[in-house]
Enzyme design. Structure first.
Site, PDB file in Angstrom:
ATOM      1  N   SER A  48       6.378   1.175   0.767  1.00  0.00           N
ATOM      2  CA  SER A  48       4.970   0.809   0.556  1.00  0.00           C
ATOM      3  C   SER A  48       4.002   1.988   0.485  1.00  0.00           C
ATOM      4  CB  SER A  48       4.516  -0.153   1.654  1.00  0.00           C
ATOM      5  OG  SER A  48       5.184  -1.393   1.529  1.00  0.00           O
ATOM      6  N   VAL A  49       4.414   3.185   0.845  1.00  0.00           N
ATOM      7  CA  VAL A  49       3.545   4.352   0.635  1.00  0.00           C
ATOM      8  C   VAL A  49       3.209   4.456  -0.854  1.00  0.00           C
ATOM      9  CG1 VAL A  49       3.368   6.861   0.837  1.00  0.00           C
ATOM     10  CG2 VAL A  49       4.495   5.571   2.622  1.00  0.00           C
TER      11      VAL A  49
END
Length: 583
Positions: A304-305
């Site tokens: 999700s970064v």
């Protein structure tokens, strides 16, 4: 008949003698510095055989931190003693008095010595400047106060600094026109490798005393100090690392139990690596093992970064109005998500709470307009390609970071046509690969308002007298970058991850400085339940100084998130900055 045999024998003997004389002449006059297939230096070997030698420095260039502190070695003023002192009358009482030791200790150490040695052995006494001066002013043959370079088994930023070897085959391959001795070290990995041509030894520094067969003086008791003919060497490579911060970072990574992973800390203004920790740690007994790999320069799945990239596109394409909400009780496939029921969220809260469903929907919508948008925005934020400093030095291409891998978004371009693959890619799964360094640099780019720069690990190289050989200016990264407005909106989103009550970085809210960032959890092996856990961000929020990535690879669901380690580093840096202000 007998005379004939005698003549033949005489000719054979004469030929044998000529061959022997020729061989001796060849050895003595032609191959003195490169004898046999092992390239033995006969002159050097002859000198060594009739000498007692203490090597002070091997002549290879050294690494220093940004403050001029040695990284891979210590320079310690020590007391050097030669064995022939055992056969002399010398003012041992004066030396003992200067260093604060007994005469018996000095006599005992010399009696047991066969070669010149540093008094104290593995735990040498460290002389003060006054003690060193007092000892050398006595001018006692065989007694010297010298600065010796001691190398440690464990050094800070070991994978970044790298290793050396003495492979003859590699020396010939890399430097075919140079005569390098068997003891000459060459770079194997890391900065040792990329800066090897600067670092190569131009000669040793040593104390030499000539002896006879019994070990006694051959030409009196004159000990000579031999140093390289060129006083400008060895060079000093001034890295961007802060040794004190690096050592503290390594300690904290180990305390948090990170077995595979580490962290990258970047000075945003200078675009320099302040600390880089990679685990597993380098094992000097196995220099080519798993610990030799710098995981901070290795491709990994970001999870999700990577939503930061998708968010930049959402902002530019105005794909999500403030009032639009998304069903975050569902997975990216539209099924009920029993593990994370987040309710209906707008875009900002979806970013803060890391709702996959929102990004899946928005990415599929944008892909209809621009199938290449994920590639474009990943490149704009520096996740595609390499982040490390590259450029020409004396008309030679130099890449500072050894084996830095390139990031990528797609393995197969055809997958861009598949909405399911677009959805997975938008949340940093599927084929997305990038390095922790690139993620840290993305955060630095956003903090600068969209200015994308190459990251340095070395600021300059100096000659031994302090003059600069070459310095490395700050350089922008090639290609387009995000607009200042987009960067500003991303800053707001990253801050909300921390300030939002249910934000994935909410535990960082009460730190002494304001933090902005993004968490990430990437599935890497579903069968084994392996995950990559990330937290990447920058601080202070209003006046950004540092970008930081903390990551744990191939871990599991039960392991801690990366926010505690991120918090540790923020507190360390805040404490150091406070001490600097107070002093």
């Amino acid at each position: 008949m007998k005379k004939k045999r005698m003549r033949i024998l005489a000719v054979v003997l004469a030929m044998f003698m000529l061959m022997l004389i020729g061989r001796i002449a060849y050895i003595q006059l032609v191959s003195t510095e490169s004898f046999s297939k092992h390239d033995v230096n006969l002159i050097e070997a002859s000198v060594n055989q009739r000498s007692q030698i203490l090597k002070i420095d091997d002549g290879r260039g050294k690494f220093y931190d940004r403050n001029g502190i040695p990284l891979a070695h210590e320079e310690i003023p020590t007391l050097v003693l030669f064995p022939f002192l055992n056969k002399m009358n010398w003012p041992i009482d004066q030396v003992a008095s200067i260093i604060g030791r007994t005469e018996w200790e000095l006599r005992q150490s010399i009696a047991e010595a066969k070669d010149p040695f540093v008094f104290g052995g593995d735990d040498p006494i460290e002389l003060t400047l006054d003690q060193s001066k007092a000892i050398n002013e006595l001018k006692i043959p065989g007694v010297f106060a010298v600065n010796e370079k001691l190398y440690h088994d464990q050094i800070p930023a070991a994978q970044l600094i790298g290793t050396t070897n003495i492979s003859d085959a590699e020396k010939k391959k890399r430097y075919p026109d140079m005569q390098l001795s068997a003891d000459t070290k060459i770079g194997n990995t890391g900065l040792q490798r990329t800066f090897d041509e600067f670092l190569l030894s131009d000669g040793e520094s040593k104390l030499v005393f000539h002896v006879d067969a019994s070990g006694g003086p051959m030409f009196g008791v004159d000990v000579k100090y031999v140093e390289p003919a060129n006083p400008l060497y060895p060079v000093k490579v001034i890295t961007t690392i802060d040794k004190s911060i690096q050592e503290e970072a390594e300690k904290l990574v180990d305390e948090r139990g990170i077995e595979k992973g580490g962290l990258v800390l970047i000075d945003i203004e200078k675009s320099e690596i302040v600390a880089m920790v990679s685990r597993p740690a380098l094992n000097k007994k196995d220099p080519n093992g798993e610990g030799a790999i710098n995981t901070m320069l290795t491709q990994k799945t970001p999870g999700s970064v990577f939503k930061t990239v998708t968010a930049a596109a959402v902002i530019d394409y105005e794909a999500a109005s403030p009032t639009r909400t998304f069903d975050c009780d569902k997975t990216i496939e539209g099924e009920a998500d029993k593990q994370r029921e987040l309710g209906r969220l707008n875009f900002e809260n979806s970013f803060a709470q890391s709702c996959n469903r929102t990004f899946a929907e928005l990415s599929k919508e944008i892909a209809v307009k621009d199938p290449d948008f994920l590639d474009k925005y990943a490149e704009m934020l520096g996740l595609v390609g390499q982040s490390g400093w590259q450029g020409d030095v004396y008309h030679t291409a130099v890449t500072q970071l050894y084996h830095e891998q390139k990031g990528k978004v797609w393995h197969d371009e055809q997958l861009k046509k598949d909405p399911k693959m677009i959805a997975k890619t938008s949340i940093g799964q599927q084929d997305v690969q990038t390095t922790p360094l690139a993620i840290a640099n993305m955060m630095a780019t956003i903090a600068r308002g969209g200015k994308k720069e190459q990251v340095k690990a070395v600021s300059k190289v100096e000659f031994d007298n302090g003059t600069t050989v070459v310095d490395f200016p700050t350089q922008t990264m090639a290609g387009d970058t995000v607009k200042p407005y987009t960067a500003m909106k991303l800053q707001h989103l990253l801050r909300k991850v921390v300030t939002e009550v249910k934000g994935t970085g909410a535990s960082l809210k009460n730190l002494p400085v304001e933090v902005a960032g993004k968490s990430g959890t990437a599935q890497t092996n579903i069968e084994k339940g392996e995950l990559n856990k990330w937290f990447a961000g920058y601080f202070p929020y209003e006046n950004p100084k540092y970008a930081l990535v903390t990551v744990n690879f191939e871990t599991n669901e039960s392991s801690s998130s990366m926010t505690p380690l991120f918090s540790d580093i923020v507190n360390v840096l805040y404490s150091k900055d406070q001490n600097i202000r107070e002093n």
